[in-house]
Write a protein that holds these residues in place. Structure first.
Motif, PDB file in Angstrom:
ATOM      1  N   PRO A  86     -27.273   1.061 -27.843  1.00  0.00           N
ATOM      2  CA  PRO A  86     -27.102  -0.218 -28.542  1.00  0.00           C
ATOM      3  C   PRO A  86     -25.941  -0.999 -27.944  1.00  0.00           C
ATOM      4  CG  PRO A  86     -26.302   1.600 -29.899  1.00  0.00           C
ATOM      5  CD  PRO A  86     -26.984   2.216 -28.709  1.00  0.00           C
ATOM      6  N   VAL A  87     -25.963  -2.297 -28.107  1.00  0.00           N
ATOM      7  CA  VAL A  87     -24.907  -3.153 -27.553  1.00  0.00           C
ATOM      8  C   VAL A  87     -23.533  -2.685 -28.015  1.00  0.00           C
ATOM      9  CG1 VAL A  87     -23.983  -5.497 -27.534  1.00  0.00           C
ATOM     10  CG2 VAL A  87     -26.453  -5.138 -27.354  1.00  0.00           C
ATOM     11  N   ALA A  88     -23.437  -2.256 -29.260  1.00  0.00           N
ATOM     12  CA  ALA A  88     -22.153  -1.842 -29.821  1.00  0.00           C
ATOM     13  C   ALA A  88     -21.582  -0.601 -29.158  1.00  0.00           C
ATOM     14  CB  ALA A  88     -22.300  -1.601 -31.329  1.00  0.00           C
ATOM     15  N   GLU A  89     -22.427   0.163 -28.474  1.00  0.00           N
ATOM     16  CA  GLU A  89     -21.982   1.441 -27.912  1.00  0.00           C
ATOM     17  C   GLU A  89     -22.183   1.556 -26.402  1.00  0.00           C
ATOM     18  OE1 GLU A  89     -24.002   4.513 -30.064  1.00  0.00           O
ATOM     19  OE2 GLU A  89     -23.519   3.626 -32.014  1.00  0.00           O
ATOM     20  N   GLN A  90     -22.696   0.516 -25.749  1.00  0.00           N
ATOM     21  CA  GLN A  90     -23.002   0.601 -24.314  1.00  0.00           C
ATOM     22  C   GLN A  90     -21.729   0.685 -23.488  1.00  0.00           C
ATOM     23  OE1 GLN A  90     -26.507  -0.147 -22.619  1.00  0.00           O
ATOM     24  NE2 GLN A  90     -25.297   1.247 -21.371  1.00  0.00           N
ATOM     25  N   PRO A  91     -21.485   1.787 -22.771  1.00  0.00           N
ATOM     26  CA  PRO A  91     -20.306   1.868 -21.903  1.00  0.00           C
ATOM     27  C   PRO A  91     -20.391   0.847 -20.769  1.00  0.00           C
ATOM     28  CG  PRO A  91     -21.259   4.046 -22.295  1.00  0.00           C
ATOM     29  CD  PRO A  91     -22.255   3.042 -22.780  1.00  0.00           C
ATOM     30  N   LEU A  92     -19.246   0.294 -20.419  1.00  0.00           N
ATOM     31  CA  LEU A  92     -19.213  -0.709 -19.358  1.00  0.00           C
ATOM     32  C   LEU A  92     -19.774  -0.161 -18.057  1.00  0.00           C
ATOM     33  CD1 LEU A  92     -18.428  -3.470 -18.244  1.00  0.00           C
ATOM     34  CD2 LEU A  92     -16.087  -2.605 -17.935  1.00  0.00           C
ATOM     35  N   ALA A  93     -19.462   1.093 -17.737  1.00  0.00           N
ATOM     36  CA  ALA A  93     -19.935   1.671 -16.476  1.00  0.00           C
ATOM     37  C   ALA A  93     -21.457   1.718 -16.431  1.00  0.00           C
ATOM     38  CB  ALA A  93     -19.350   3.073 -16.292  1.00  0.00           C
ATOM     39  N   GLN A  94     -22.098   2.058 -17.542  1.00  0.00           N
ATOM     40  CA  GLN A  94     -23.567   2.092 -17.588  1.00  0.00           C
ATOM     41  C   GLN A  94     -24.146   0.692 -17.478  1.00  0.00           C
ATOM     42  OE1 GLN A  94     -24.986   4.227 -20.999  1.00  0.00           O
ATOM     43  NE2 GLN A  94     -24.349   6.229 -20.207  1.00  0.00           N
ATOM     44  N   LEU A  95     -23.522  -0.260 -18.133  1.00  0.00           N
ATOM     45  CA  LEU A  95     -23.986  -1.646 -18.037  1.00  0.00           C
ATOM     46  C   LEU A  95     -23.929  -2.126 -16.597  1.00  0.00           C
ATOM     47  CD1 LEU A  95     -24.738  -4.455 -19.192  1.00  0.00           C
ATOM     48  CD2 LEU A  95     -22.298  -4.798 -19.652  1.00  0.00           C
TER      49      LEU A  95
END
Length: 231
Positions: A86-95
């Motif tokens: 979810p957007v609230a939990e997406q790590p920056l590295a994964q994004l």
């Protein structure tokens, strides 16, 4: 003269199915591999192919890529990565990884290969996803990268028609690949490959696009499984 194709993602799934068919037809393959180890594996699997080692997660490395052919009949963007959150939990590295592999590196590679494709009045094929048409919960990063990939293809198509370059986006729904198995694991669902599209079916669709006579193009094609998704 044998056609020459540059292909990403040849190590598994749709990319592997497509590389196998093109290699069996006696066509020339230029494959990108994310590491030297994977490059050696691909060279063994597809004798006579040229394999270039570059990690699509590093767009700067793609920018510096050398050894590309002067003429290409197609560039086939197949490689991709996905990590659901979810957007609230997406790590920056994964994004960043999903945007870099699925959008930024294909854009860089397209720029690098465009003169070679123009010389052969060739074709770009962008293997997108049904997530590039509609974004569901937990798919924001992946879907955003695929929405962007569709925009890249749309702009390229409009810009390059005067050069005789054709651009096709393929939107497969769930396909029986290692990526799909990972998605099922992240969703907490049981994976049953028989429910989903065969990678070979998507590969055959791409071959149909490549084999079209010069008087026609397929801008977009969507592929969906016959079996309805289980809840």
């Amino acid at each position: 003269m044998s056609a020459t194709h540059l292909l990403t993602g040849a190590g598994s799934g749709i990319g592997a199915a497509l590389a196998e068919r093109l290699h069996a037809r006696g066509e020339t393959l230029v494959l990108l591999a994310r590491s030297g180890e994977r490059a050696a594996e691909l060279e063994s699997r597809y004798p006579g192919s040229r394999v270039l080692a570059v990690d699509l997660a590093d767009p700067e490395a793609v920018t510096a890529l050398t050894g590309l052919p002067d003429e290409l009949d197609s560039v086939l963007h197949v490689a991709g990565v996905v990590d659901l959150a979810p957007v609230a939990e997406q790590p920056l590295a994964q994004l960043r990884a999903q945007v870099d592999v699925n959008l930024v590196s294909p854009a860089v590679l397209t720029h690098l290969c465009l003169p070679a494709v123009r010389r052969r009045r060739g074709t770009f094929v962008f293997v997108n996803s049904s997530a590039g048409l509609s974004a569901s919960a937990d798919w924001s990063a992946y879907a955003a990268s695929k929405f962007g990939l569709r925009a890249l293809a749309d702009s390229l198509r409009a810009e390059e028609v005067e050069h005789g370059v054709r651009v096709t986006t393929v939107f497969p729904s769930r396909t029986a690949t290692p990526m799909q198995e990972k998605v099922h694991e992240q969703e907490g669902r049981t994976y049953d490959a028989s429910r989903w599209i065969s990678p070979a079916t998507v590969a055959e669709t791409i071959l149909h696009v490549l084999d079209l006579p010069e008087d026609a193009t397929i801008p977009e094609v969507t592929i969906r499984p016959v079996v309805a998704r289980a809840n």
